[in-house]
Design a protein around this motif. Structure first.
Motif, mmCIF file in Angstrom:
data_model
loop_
_atom_site.group_PDB
_atom_site.id
_atom_site.type_symbol
_atom_site.label_atom_id
_atom_site.label_comp_id
_atom_site.label_asym_id
_atom_site.label_seq_id
_atom_site.Cartn_x
_atom_site.Cartn_y
_atom_site.Cartn_z
ATOM 1 N N TYR A 193 56.507 29.664 54.300
ATOM 2 C CA TYR A 193 58.128 29.337 54.703
ATOM 3 C C TYR A 193 57.833 29.211 55.891
ATOM 4 O O TYR A 193 58.395 27.824 56.609
ATOM 5 N N GLY A 194 57.482 29.916 56.948
ATOM 6 C CA GLY A 194 56.924 29.468 58.394
ATOM 7 C C GLY A 194 56.241 28.280 58.751
ATOM 8 O O GLY A 194 56.547 27.701 59.378
ATOM 9 N N VAL B 92 58.892 26.601 72.311
ATOM 10 C CA VAL B 92 59.175 27.762 72.118
ATOM 11 C C VAL B 92 59.222 27.914 70.586
ATOM 12 O O VAL B 92 58.474 28.760 69.816
ATOM 13 N N SER B 93 59.812 26.909 69.660
ATOM 14 C CA SER B 93 60.151 26.955 68.415
ATOM 15 C C SER B 93 58.789 26.745 67.633
ATOM 16 O O SER B 93 58.591 27.613 66.738
ATOM 17 N N VAL B 94 58.064 25.870 68.137
ATOM 18 C CA VAL B 94 56.669 25.648 67.441
ATOM 19 C C VAL B 94 55.828 27.012 67.511
ATOM 20 O O VAL B 94 55.062 27.434 66.575
ATOM 21 N N VAL B 95 55.687 27.500 68.802
ATOM 22 C CA VAL B 95 55.121 28.686 69.111
ATOM 23 C C VAL B 95 55.358 30.002 68.415
ATOM 24 O O VAL B 95 54.676 30.607 67.758
ATOM 25 N N LEU B 96 56.789 30.023 68.207
ATOM 26 C CA LEU B 96 57.328 31.148 67.434
ATOM 27 C C LEU B 96 57.196 31.067 65.845
ATOM 28 O O LEU B 96 56.799 31.717 65.174
ATOM 29 N N TYR B 97 57.033 29.559 65.462
ATOM 30 C CA TYR B 97 56.686 29.428 64.032
ATOM 31 C C TYR B 97 55.386 29.879 63.800
ATOM 32 O O TYR B 97 54.843 30.411 62.657
ATOM 33 N N MET C 229 57.455 24.867 60.548
ATOM 34 C CA MET C 229 56.585 24.434 61.609
ATOM 35 C C MET C 229 56.331 22.879 61.734
ATOM 36 O O MET C 229 56.224 22.253 62.369
ATOM 37 N N MET C 230 55.689 22.613 60.391
ATOM 38 C CA MET C 230 55.459 21.273 59.886
ATOM 39 C C MET C 230 56.827 20.374 60.296
ATOM 40 O O MET C 230 56.576 19.215 60.548
ATOM 41 N N ALA C 231 57.738 20.779 59.786
ATOM 42 C CA ALA C 231 58.941 19.951 59.768
ATOM 43 C C ALA C 231 59.349 19.817 61.272
ATOM 44 O O ALA C 231 59.735 18.628 61.611
ATOM 45 N N ALA C 232 59.170 20.784 62.112
ATOM 46 C CA ALA C 232 59.212 20.882 63.631
ATOM 47 C C ALA C 232 58.323 19.534 64.077
ATOM 48 O O ALA C 232 58.646 18.934 65.063
ATOM 49 N N VAL C 233 57.272 19.493 63.644
ATOM 50 C CA VAL C 233 56.118 18.530 64.148
ATOM 51 C C VAL C 233 56.235 17.330 63.718
ATOM 52 O O VAL C 233 56.477 16.507 64.398
ATOM 53 N N GLY C 234 56.869 17.255 62.594
ATOM 54 C CA GLY C 234 57.545 16.066 61.911
ATOM 55 C C GLY C 234 58.564 15.559 62.807
ATOM 56 O O GLY C 234 58.846 14.257 63.096
ATOM 57 N N VAL D 6 58.520 3.915 62.171
ATOM 58 C CA VAL D 6 59.609 4.794 62.108
ATOM 59 C C VAL D 6 59.640 5.345 60.781
ATOM 60 O O VAL D 6 60.153 6.446 60.627
ATOM 61 N N LEU D 7 59.919 4.297 59.970
ATOM 62 C CA LEU D 7 60.055 4.450 58.321
ATOM 63 C C LEU D 7 59.046 5.571 57.889
ATOM 64 O O LEU D 7 59.366 6.602 57.297
ATOM 65 N N TRP D 8 57.629 5.760 58.221
ATOM 66 C CA TRP D 8 56.737 6.399 57.760
ATOM 67 C C TRP D 8 56.884 7.934 58.608
ATOM 68 O O TRP D 8 56.804 8.823 57.775
ATOM 69 N N ALA D 9 57.157 7.794 59.649
ATOM 70 C CA ALA D 9 57.500 9.227 60.587
ATOM 71 C C ALA D 9 58.567 9.848 60.062
ATOM 72 O O ALA D 9 58.544 11.042 59.829
ATOM 73 N N ASN D 10 59.753 9.009 59.503
ATOM 74 C CA ASN D 10 60.931 9.779 58.801
ATOM 75 C C ASN D 10 60.598 10.318 57.617
ATOM 76 O O ASN D 10 60.781 11.456 57.502
ATOM 77 N N LEU D 11 59.824 9.471 56.837
ATOM 78 C CA LEU D 11 59.234 10.140 55.532
ATOM 79 C C LEU D 11 58.254 11.307 55.705
ATOM 80 O O LEU D 11 58.218 12.191 54.934
ATOM 81 N N HIS D 12 57.498 11.197 56.711
ATOM 82 C CA HIS D 12 56.796 12.422 56.970
ATOM 83 C C HIS D 12 57.568 13.789 57.379
ATOM 84 O O HIS D 12 57.495 14.870 56.565
ATOM 85 N N LEU D 13 58.651 13.547 58.169
ATOM 86 C CA LEU D 13 59.501 14.664 58.090
ATOM 87 C C LEU D 13 60.224 14.931 56.867
ATOM 88 O O LEU D 13 60.396 16.433 56.763
ATOM 89 N N LEU D 14 60.796 14.024 56.344
ATOM 90 C CA LEU D 14 61.298 14.437 54.955
ATOM 91 C C LEU D 14 60.525 15.125 53.915
ATOM 92 O O LEU D 14 60.976 15.824 53.264
ATOM 93 N N PHE D 15 59.294 14.720 53.926
ATOM 94 C CA PHE D 15 58.287 15.345 53.170
ATOM 95 C C PHE D 15 58.211 16.958 53.491
ATOM 96 O O PHE D 15 58.234 17.738 52.536
ATOM 97 N N TRP D 16 58.098 17.384 54.664
ATOM 98 C CA TRP D 16 58.351 18.878 54.897
ATOM 99 C C TRP D 16 59.301 19.269 54.531
ATOM 100 O O TRP D 16 59.642 20.516 54.108
#
Length: 192
Positions: free
Chosen positions: A108-109, A148-153, A113-118, A74-84
């Motif tokens: 920017y898009g 829908v969000s990831v597809v639109l990104y 998108m990668m933040a959404a994946v994170g 979870v800590l690494w998954a959170n860091l992955h999100l924070l990276f993006w």
């Protein structure tokens, strides 16, 4: 382990992201409307990015109100999100200075998108750690809005090379989709 340090660290990172973005804003050269209009693209990109960071902060808050424990994954998954999310100030500034250029808008898009994946990875990691947590399941159940969000990104990234304004419009539309939290999230009793 409990999530308190993860939440505090994440709140600090998000606060720094917003601070960096606002420090990137330049004061107009003059005191008339024309000079304010000259920096309008930078100001608009800041406002949009502030909204995005706010959406993530709000959802992160709701997510960790129902999280009972965390582990190294979870800590690494959170860091992955924070990276993006930490790349948002860079792309915000790049788009603000070059709002009619394809590559900055596509970048920017891509970061969004990668933040959404994170975000998805973080939610999935939390669910795997605590599959019996019904409140967590409610908050992370997902739905068409996520897909829908990831597809639109992805669409906005490609369209940035055909029509920058359509790409930017899609990115604004996704933010509008997420500004209001899900009703199910708002009704969960976080005290229990």
């Amino acid at each position: 382990m409990r999530s308190g340090r993860l939440e505090a660290f994440s709140d600090g990172v998000l606060a720094i992201i917003i601070t960096i973005m606002v420090l990137e804003l330049s004061v107009p050269d003059d005191t008339n409307w024309g000079s304010l209009l000259e920096i309008a693209p930078t100001l608009i990109s800041y406002i949009l990015s502030f909204i995005y960071v706010g959406i993530y902060w709000n959802n992160h808050h709701h997510l960790f109100q129902v999280t009972r424990r965390v582990n190294g994954k979870v800590l690494w998954a959170n860091l992955h999100l924070l990276f993006w999310l930490s790349l948002i100030p860079f792309t915000t500034s790049w788009v603000g200075e070059n709002h009619q250029a394809s590559l900055p808008v596509a970048s920017y898009g891509f970061v969004l998108m990668m933040a959404a994946v994170g975000w998805y990875i973080l939610q999935r990691t939390l669910r795997e750690l605590d599959p019996e947590n019904e409140d967590l399941a409610q908050v992370t159940k997902g739905g068409p809005k996520e897909i829908v969000s990831v597809v639109l990104y992805a669409l906005s990234i490609g369209l940035a090379f055909a029509n920058v304004w359509v790409s930017i419009g899609i990115i604004f539309g996704i933010a509008a989709l997420w500004v209001i939290p899900e009703k199910g999230v708002e009704t969960i009793d976080y005290q229990g």
